[in-house]
Design an enzyme around this catalytic site. Structure first.
Site, PDB file in Angstrom:
ATOM      1  N   LYS A  14      40.862 -10.455  -3.971  1.00 40.16           N
ATOM      2  CA  LYS A  14      41.923 -11.414  -3.597  1.00 40.16           C
ATOM      3  C   LYS A  14      42.733 -11.859  -4.816  1.00 40.16           C
ATOM      4  CE  LYS A  14      39.139 -14.441  -1.607  1.00 40.16           C
ATOM      5  NZ  LYS A  14      37.804 -13.831  -1.811  1.00 40.16           N
ATOM      6  N   ARG A  89      38.533 -21.694   4.119  1.00 35.00           N
ATOM      7  CA  ARG A  89      37.208 -21.064   4.178  1.00 35.00           C
ATOM      8  C   ARG A  89      36.380 -21.592   5.338  1.00 35.00           C
ATOM      9  NH1 ARG A  89      36.966 -19.669  -1.654  1.00 35.00           N
ATOM     10  NH2 ARG A  89      35.033 -18.647  -2.208  1.00 35.00           N
ATOM     11  N   ARG A 128      32.373  -8.259 -12.899  1.00 28.98           N
ATOM     12  CA  ARG A 128      33.261  -9.358 -13.294  1.00 28.98           C
ATOM     13  C   ARG A 128      32.491 -10.403 -14.113  1.00 28.98           C
ATOM     14  NH1 ARG A 128      36.165 -12.419  -8.426  1.00 28.98           N
ATOM     15  NH2 ARG A 128      34.111 -13.303  -8.122  1.00 28.98           N
ATOM     16  N   ARG A 134      31.910 -16.947 -15.461  1.00 29.28           N
ATOM     17  CA  ARG A 134      31.564 -17.750 -14.288  1.00 29.28           C
ATOM     18  C   ARG A 134      30.066 -17.683 -14.024  1.00 29.28           C
ATOM     19  NH1 ARG A 134      35.626 -16.504  -9.352  1.00 29.28           N
ATOM     20  NH2 ARG A 134      33.851 -17.434  -8.277  1.00 29.28           N
ATOM     21  N   ARG A 146      26.597 -16.761  -1.923  1.00 31.59           N
ATOM     22  CA  ARG A 146      28.051 -16.800  -1.654  1.00 31.59           C
ATOM     23  C   ARG A 146      28.413 -15.839  -0.528  1.00 31.59           C
ATOM     24  NH1 ARG A 146      30.025 -15.505  -7.335  1.00 31.59           N
ATOM     25  NH2 ARG A 146      32.150 -15.530  -6.546  1.00 31.59           N
TER      26      ARG A 146
END
Ligand code: AMP
Length: 190
Positions: A14, A89, A128, A134, A146
Site C-alpha cells: 500500500k 480498518r 522490510r 519498525r 497483525r
C-alpha cells in the site's frame, strides 16, 4: 474529487503504491500508520496512547484514529482528493469516513484492494523489518498478530464497499509498475 481507499493486509504494498499514486494524481496521502509513527517520534500524547497498541500489532481505538483523520482532512487546504492508506480498518471507521467526506461535499470514489498470499506478506514484512526500524516488522509474533487482526477486524471493510459497488480487487504479486498500471486502470474508470 478523487478519494481512494487503498486496501490490503500489512505488507501488501500500500505504501509503495501510494507514493506512485500521489505523484500521478496529485492527491493527498493519508496513511494512519505513518501519522501515528510521526506522533510517536515527536512524543505527543497521541503517540504515547497509540504506542502500546502498535507495539502489539493491535488496532488503535476507533475514536482516536477517526479524530486524527478528521484533523488531517480539515487541515488540508487544497482539496483535490485523498488516498487513504491503512484506513479505514474497521467498519465503524468506514462509516465515520463517509460522514467526514459528506461534510466536505464529497465521497469515496472506490476501494482498490491488493491481494497477496500470507506467506508472501510475511516474507515482505521480514525483509522490510531489516531497514524500516519498525518494532512491529521485526517480531514474528507481532507480524502474525497483525495478519490475524487484519483477517478478523479489517476484512469486513471490503464487504462494506463491495455492497456499494465500489470494490476492485487487484493481484498484488508481481512487478511494482505492473501492479501500479492495474490500479491506474481502475482509477481512470471512476
Ligand atoms: P500500518 O503502518 O498501516 O501497518 O500501521 C501500523 C500500526 O498502526 C497498526 O498495526 C495499528 O496498531 C496502527 N494503525 C494504523 N492505522 C490504523 C487504523 N486505521 N486503525 C487502527 N489502528 C491503526
Amino acid at each position: 474529487m478523487l478519494n481512494i481507499v487503498l486496501f490490503g493486509p500489512p505488507g501488501a504494498g500500500k505504501g509503495t503504491q501510494s507514493e506512485k499514486l500521489i505523484e500521478k494524481y496529485k492527491i493527498e496521502h493519508i496513511s494512519t500508520g505513518d501519522l501515528f509513527r510521526k506522533h510517536l517520534g515527536e512524543g505527543t500524547e497521541l503517540g504515547k496512547l497509540a504506542q502500546k497498541y502498535m507495539n502489539e500489532g493491535n488496532l488503535v481505538p476507533d475514536e482516536v484514529v477517526i479524530g486524527m483523520v478528521d484533523d488531517k482532512i480539515n487541515s488540508t487546504a487544497d482539496l483535490t482528493g485523498f488516498i487513504f492508506d491503512g484506513f479505514p480498518r474497521t467498519v465503524a471507521q468506514a462509516r465515520a469516513l463517509d460522514e467526514l467526506l459528506t461534510k466536505k461535499g464529497t465521497r469515496i470514489s472506490g476501494m482498490v484492494a491488493l491481494e497477496v498470499p500470507e506467506d508472501e506478506l510475511k516474507k515482505r514484512i521480514r525483509e522490510r523489518g531489516k531497514t524500516s526500524g519498525r518494532a512491529d516488522d521485526q517480531d514474528e509474533e507481532k507480524i502474525n498478530n497483525r495478519i490475524k487482526v487484519y483477517n478478523d477486524e479489517t476484512l469486513p471493510v471490503a464487504n462494506y464497499y463491495q455492497e456499494q459497488g465500489k470494490l476492485a480487487k487487484i493481484d498484488g504479486v508481481g512487478a511494482i509498475d505492473e501492479i501500479f498500471q492495474k490500479i491506474c486502470t481502475v482509477i481512470d474508470n471512476y
